[in-house]
Each structure stands twice: as structure tokens, then as C-alpha cells.
Design a protein around this motif. Sequence first.
Motif, PDB file in Angstrom:
ATOM      1  N   VAL A 194      24.013  -6.056   0.868  1.00  0.00           N
ATOM      2  CA  VAL A 194      22.623  -5.609   0.840  1.00  0.00           C
ATOM      3  C   VAL A 194      21.738  -6.777   1.258  1.00  0.00           C
ATOM      4  CG1 VAL A 194      20.758  -4.728  -0.607  1.00  0.00           C
ATOM      5  CG2 VAL A 194      23.096  -3.890  -0.942  1.00  0.00           C
ATOM      6  N   VAL A 195      20.940  -6.565   2.305  1.00  0.00           N
ATOM      7  CA  VAL A 195      20.029  -7.582   2.819  1.00  0.00           C
ATOM      8  C   VAL A 195      18.655  -7.427   2.167  1.00  0.00           C
ATOM      9  CG1 VAL A 195      18.865  -8.453   4.906  1.00  0.00           C
ATOM     10  CG2 VAL A 195      21.274  -7.734   5.012  1.00  0.00           C
ATOM     11  N   SER A 196      18.203  -6.170   2.044  1.00  0.00           N
ATOM     12  CA  SER A 196      16.900  -5.868   1.440  1.00  0.00           C
ATOM     13  C   SER A 196      16.962  -4.457   0.858  1.00  0.00           C
ATOM     14  CB  SER A 196      15.787  -5.960   2.490  1.00  0.00           C
ATOM     15  OG  SER A 196      15.874  -4.879   3.406  1.00  0.00           O
ATOM     16  N   ASP A 197      15.842  -3.974   0.351  1.00  0.00           N
ATOM     17  CA  ASP A 197      15.802  -2.619  -0.206  1.00  0.00           C
ATOM     18  C   ASP A 197      16.086  -1.550   0.836  1.00  0.00           C
ATOM     19  OD1 ASP A 197      15.165  -3.675  -2.657  1.00  0.00           O
ATOM     20  OD2 ASP A 197      13.017  -3.283  -2.471  1.00  0.00           O
ATOM     21  N   GLU A 198      15.850  -1.847   2.114  1.00  0.00           N
ATOM     22  CA  GLU A 198      16.009  -0.859   3.178  1.00  0.00           C
ATOM     23  C   GLU A 198      17.159  -1.133   4.138  1.00  0.00           C
ATOM     24  OE1 GLU A 198      12.194   0.531   5.046  1.00  0.00           O
ATOM     25  OE2 GLU A 198      11.483  -1.328   4.108  1.00  0.00           O
ATOM     26  N   ILE A 199      17.729  -2.336   4.064  1.00  0.00           N
ATOM     27  CA  ILE A 199      18.686  -2.751   5.086  1.00  0.00           C
ATOM     28  C   ILE A 199      19.938  -3.353   4.446  1.00  0.00           C
ATOM     29  CG2 ILE A 199      19.045  -4.240   7.100  1.00  0.00           C
ATOM     30  CD1 ILE A 199      15.922  -4.308   7.345  1.00  0.00           C
ATOM     31  N   SER A 200      21.092  -2.918   4.932  1.00  0.00           N
ATOM     32  CA  SER A 200      22.373  -3.512   4.554  1.00  0.00           C
ATOM     33  C   SER A 200      23.070  -4.006   5.807  1.00  0.00           C
ATOM     34  CB  SER A 200      23.258  -2.479   3.840  1.00  0.00           C
ATOM     35  OG  SER A 200      22.743  -2.167   2.578  1.00  0.00           O
ATOM     36  N   LEU A 201      24.081  -4.843   5.622  1.00  0.00           N
ATOM     37  CA  LEU A 201      24.867  -5.387   6.723  1.00  0.00           C
ATOM     38  C   LEU A 201      26.335  -5.116   6.458  1.00  0.00           C
ATOM     39  CD1 LEU A 201      25.323  -7.306   9.225  1.00  0.00           C
ATOM     40  CD2 LEU A 201      25.448  -9.167   7.564  1.00  0.00           C
ATOM     41  N   THR A 202      27.020  -4.587   7.463  1.00  0.00           N
ATOM     42  CA  THR A 202      28.471  -4.417   7.400  1.00  0.00           C
ATOM     43  C   THR A 202      29.048  -4.975   8.696  1.00  0.00           C
ATOM     44  OG1 THR A 202      28.247  -2.442   6.027  1.00  0.00           O
ATOM     45  CG2 THR A 202      30.364  -2.775   7.107  1.00  0.00           C
ATOM     46  N   ALA A 203      30.022  -5.860   8.565  1.00  0.00           N
ATOM     47  CA  ALA A 203      30.648  -6.489   9.732  1.00  0.00           C
ATOM     48  C   ALA A 203      32.143  -6.194   9.731  1.00  0.00           C
ATOM     49  CB  ALA A 203      30.374  -7.987   9.733  1.00  0.00           C
TER      50      ALA A 203
END
Length: 191
Positions: A102-111
Motif C-alpha cells: 500500500v502506497v497511499s489510501d488510493e494507490i497500491s503497488l504490485t511488482a
Amino acid sequence: MRIDNHDQSLAGNCLVAMPSITERAFRKAVILICAHSPAGAIGLLINRPAMNMTLRQLLAEYGLPLPPIRPSVPLHVGGPADIDRAFVLHSCEYHLPKHTHVVSDEISLTAERGILRDMGASRGPDRAFVALGYCGWGPCQLEREVQDGRWLTTASDGQMVFDTPSPQRWHAAMSGMGVATFGLSQQFGHA
């Protein structure tokens, strides 16, 4: 890839390049900081479309299922490091256990390729931004660059990442901070 955040973290914020940054890769760059700790920082350029690659080509290259319709998700250059690896910024309703950060309340990162497989099978996130490669900083490097006036920092949101057209993101970020870009100097330093 280990990701840790700390109290002074810039994670979830955008770096906006000052005109003094003239290196081609970072000129007028907007970078979403995905992780920031005493060990360094990781971010993705969010305003550099990949010119010769589509999501459909990437899925085919990875041997993953192709969606029945042409995917509308454009590919971007996320940075100069690890350019053969896909990084997906996405809406938070999608979560791949042990791989989504989870990067922020609206954005996540999956690699992890599982997200691309899910996107190809129409089971992926509602909103997605796919980048090849990332930007990285070592211990204290990002802090020095910000302190030296190379970057402005601003809060990010899903609209900037998912909705604002890539070519407009630098100007949108600057105007969102109240910065008139026509009068900015290419010199940087301390007053």
C-alpha cells in the motif's frame, strides 16, 4: 524488493522535477515515491509513456493470457533501474497477498507477474498504471536532492496517477502547487 516506510517518509508523495534537472530521463519528471526509509527510496516515473510497447505485447512476451479486448492500459517507463520488470500501480481493492504494498489510501503497488496474469484474464484491479523499471535512491540521497532544490514534493492522488494524461502531469503537479512554470529558473541552490 524490501519496502519499509518511516516517520519522515515521502512515500505516497510525488517528486516534481525543477527545470534545473536537465538529464533527459528526469527532465520535467513526475515520480510517485512508493517507498522511503533510511535505507533509500523507490519511485516510479508517472509521465513517461513507453513508445514501442503495449500492455498486450508485454502480456504476450510474458506468455500470459491476453484479454478478449485490446487493453486500454498504456505502458510507461518507470525509471532506469530493472527495466525488464513490470511494476503496477493500482487501485487498492486489488490485493495480491505477500506481493502488494500500500502506497497511499488510493494507490497500491504490485511488482509480481500474478497481477499481469489477472489483468490479462480481466480479474485485475479496477484502475492500473503499468511501468517498466523504477527509480531508486540510496541512503540519504533523495533527502539531499530535495534539500538541494532539484525536486519539489507534493501530495499525490489517484486522479494524478490514473486519470491525468501523462503529458500533462508535470504542468498539473506544478499548477496544483501554485507554481507558475514560465518563470522558473534552471539554476538551483540555497538562498
